[in-house]
Design an enzyme around this catalytic site. Structure first.
Site, mmCIF file in Angstrom:
data_model
loop_
_atom_site.group_PDB
_atom_site.id
_atom_site.type_symbol
_atom_site.label_atom_id
_atom_site.label_comp_id
_atom_site.label_asym_id
_atom_site.label_seq_id
_atom_site.Cartn_x
_atom_site.Cartn_y
_atom_site.Cartn_z
ATOM 1 N N ASP A 186 -71.691 40.889 -42.508
ATOM 2 C CA ASP A 186 -71.967 42.338 -41.382
ATOM 3 C C ASP A 186 -74.003 42.279 -41.535
ATOM 4 O O ASP A 186 -74.661 42.326 -42.103
ATOM 5 C CB ASP A 186 -72.006 43.355 -43.041
ATOM 6 C CG ASP A 186 -72.599 44.306 -42.432
ATOM 7 O OD1 ASP A 186 -72.939 44.895 -41.432
ATOM 8 O OD2 ASP A 186 -72.471 45.403 -43.547
ATOM 9 N N GLY A 223 -69.992 46.605 -32.826
ATOM 10 C CA GLY A 223 -69.639 46.617 -31.366
ATOM 11 C C GLY A 223 -70.999 46.212 -30.581
ATOM 12 O O GLY A 223 -70.732 46.685 -29.119
ATOM 13 N N ASP A 275 -70.509 53.087 -38.441
ATOM 14 C CA ASP A 275 -69.818 52.866 -39.529
ATOM 15 C C ASP A 275 -68.448 54.622 -39.494
ATOM 16 O O ASP A 275 -69.198 55.305 -38.756
ATOM 17 C CB ASP A 275 -70.077 53.721 -40.725
ATOM 18 C CG ASP A 275 -71.370 52.232 -41.173
ATOM 19 O OD1 ASP A 275 -71.348 51.058 -40.426
ATOM 20 O OD2 ASP A 275 -71.270 51.822 -42.381
#
Ligand code: GLA
Length: 549
Positions: free
Chosen positions: A300, A341, A362
């Protein structure tokens, strides 16, 4: 003038007193000048780095953008230091309505998953020049006790390590269909532990989820406490033995995933700040995950925005570094990219060795969030490749924020998109309705269909949309979606589905309603149905076999 000894002594004394007072004040203010870099640490929680600036008794914070944790996510703190007592209040810029956490890289901190705006207050008592005992209070949450500890600038905001030259990481051969499993984040954020995860593995095995195809149990943010003296990443008090946890999940016939960041820290949940990331320790961490028996890594971006340049090259390079590291371990590990993205990741995520990549910010457990994300994926569906999938984020089905119709839309849409299906609810307490949505074998079969043809939009009229995905076996999945607020009649012509009808062009269609579990007549030129608000009718249409064909 005659100055007596007595007077001289008095002056000397006064001078000494004044010097003492001046010196004392200097020492005191030196002790209490909080200007510098601080880490806010919570036991079994995250770490938040702050840069404080003191002027008199006024304190302000300066925090470079893009770091994990409260102020570092774009807000700042301001307050006072009086009589050794620190009082700081957050001054966040709230994001635009509807934006979820991580909605845009480097975005301001969100109020949370659809929650009301929050304020955070730090109250502290200075223990010495390098440590302040602090309680953090955030609206709607239990107060967290921790400490501000003075750190160096490099600890707080490490310098960029140039990423490797770009090249194509070989395919790891995994995730031949979109991965299916469960992830802790949507339901628990970072407030969960080893027992919660074991409970989920038990429930996945016993509820029918495993049979339906769900395989990976992924431990998202919240499991680390940092590194040991040798630099090895370690679990916190809630995850004391990550290897034992992996063994347990494997004993249920399932696979297990873990979570880290290309930055020094992860993004931060409810527990005070971000957790340990893999920045500068990529290979070491990959080897540790392999040694513990992990089968999946979600990686992440989070605080990586604070160390890398905001370019596609740095993004790709940072992900490639871990992709290479995972391959070097020799253990098969699904590689899940999560950078929301940026830089059209669908065009290069596969080159980094990624098996799936998040295409959006999210998701939240609300219709507007799910709808906005889901219907924005259709044009990029063509970038799906075997082993490399667009990931519009994890499922919210069963979390309670949407109606059953909305959750059926969520599931149908994700399956038409060939999206990874990572359940995000509490598997231990699923209602029959939730089970019927998450375990609809016919709908899951569309997600996992091995023809891998992308979904396309057949028609759109106002809030009504018809989406089609060609399937293996001369069949089509058709989703009739009503995004409007009132029931709507939606239809399509059967001959809009371009079947391979054989040499003589003869066709006999069969159609099945995949939510009602019944056949629908295929006579006439078209199909029409009244679709409830925010609902879906999902069909599988095939060319029937039998005599005459
Ligand atoms: C980001 C990700 C989420 C989750 C959280 C953890 O926001 O997009 O899926 O992993 O971080 O903080």
């Amino acid at each position: 003038m005659n100055i007596s000894d007595f007077q001289l002594r008095r002056w000397a004394k006064a001078l000494a007193a004044v010097s003492f007072a001046v010196l004392g004040t200097l020492i005191l203010s030196a002790q209490t000048d909080l200007t510098g870099y601080w880490a806010f640490r919570v036991k079994d929680g995250g770490v938040n780095f702050l840069q404080l600036q003191q002027t008199g008794d006024a304190i302000t914070s300066v925090a470079p953008a893009g770091r994990g944790g409260g102020p570092g996510r774009g807000g700042s703190l301001a307050g006072t230091l009086k009589d050794g007592k620190l009082h700081l209040v957050s001054t966040f810029n709230m994001p635009a309505a509807g934006a979820g956490r991580g909605a845009a890289p480097g975005a301001a901190p969100a109020a949370g998953r659809g929650a009301a705006p929050r304020a955070t207050v730090y109250d502290g008592v200075v223990e010495n020049a390098n440590r302040i005992a602090v309680t953090m209070t955030t609206t709607g949450r239990d107060p967290l006790k921790g400490a501000f500890e003075r750190v160096t600038r490099e600890e707080a905001y490490p310098s960029r390590i140039p990423p490797p030259d770009l090249r194509d990481v070989p395919d790891n051969g995994l995730a031949r269909t979109p991965p299916m499993g469960w992830n802790s984040w949507n339901k628990f954020q970072d407030v969960f532990d080893d027992a919660t995860v074991r409970g989920m593995a038990d429930a996945m095995a016993s509820s029918g989820m495993a049979k339906a195809g769900y395989t990976y149990i992924v431990v998202d943010e919240g499991w680390t406490s940092g590194r040991d003296a040798n630099g090895k990443i370690i679990g916190n008090g809630k995850f004391p033995n990550m290897k034992a946890l992996a063994d347990y999940v494997h004993s249920k016939g399932l696979k297990i995933g873990t979570y880290s960041s290309p930055g020094p820290q992860s993004c931060s949940g409810k527990m005070g700040g971000g957790y340990q990331g893999s920045f500068g320790h990529e290979l070491e961490d990959a080897l540790t995950f392999a040694e513990w028996g992990y089968d999946y890594l979600k990686y992440d971006w989070c605080s990586a925005g604070g160390v890398y340049s905001p370019t596609r090259e740095d993004n790709q390079g940072a992900y490639q570094k871990m992709g290479d590291a995972l391959l070097k371990t020799g253990r098969p590990m699904v590689y899940s990219l999560c950078q929301y993205g940026s830089y059209d990741v669908w065009k290069w995520g596969g080159k980094t060795g990624g098996n799936l990549w998040r295409t959006t910010g999210d998701i939240a457990d609300r219709w507007d969030s799910m709808e906005r994300i889901g219907f924005a994926q259709i044009d990029i569906a063509k970038y799906n490749q075997v082993g490399h999938w667009n990931d519009p984020d994890m499922l919210e089905v069963g979390n309670g924020g949407m109606t059953a119709d909305e959750y059926r839309t969520h599931m149908s849409l994700w399956c038409l998109l060939a999206a990874p299906l990572m359940a995000g609810n509490d598997l231990r307490t699923m209602t029959e309705e939730t089970k019927s949505i998450l375990m609809n074998a016919d709908v899951i079969a569309i997600d996992q269909d091995r023809e891998f043809k992308p979904v396309y939009r057949l028609s759109q009229e106002g809030k009504s949309e018809v989406l089609v995905r060609p399937l293996s076996g001369n069949a089509f999945a058709v989703g009739l979606f009503n995004r409007g607020d009132a029931p709507a009649e939606i239809g399509f012509r059967w001959d809009a589905l371009k079947f391979d009808t054989g040499l003589y062009g003869f066709r006999r269609l069969q159609a099945q309603d995949l939510w009602k579990h019944e056949a629908v007549p295929t006579t006439g030129d078209d199909f029409k149905a009244t679709v409830p608000r925010h609902g879906v009718v999902m069909l599988r249409v095939s060319v029937g076999g039998g005599r005459g064909f």
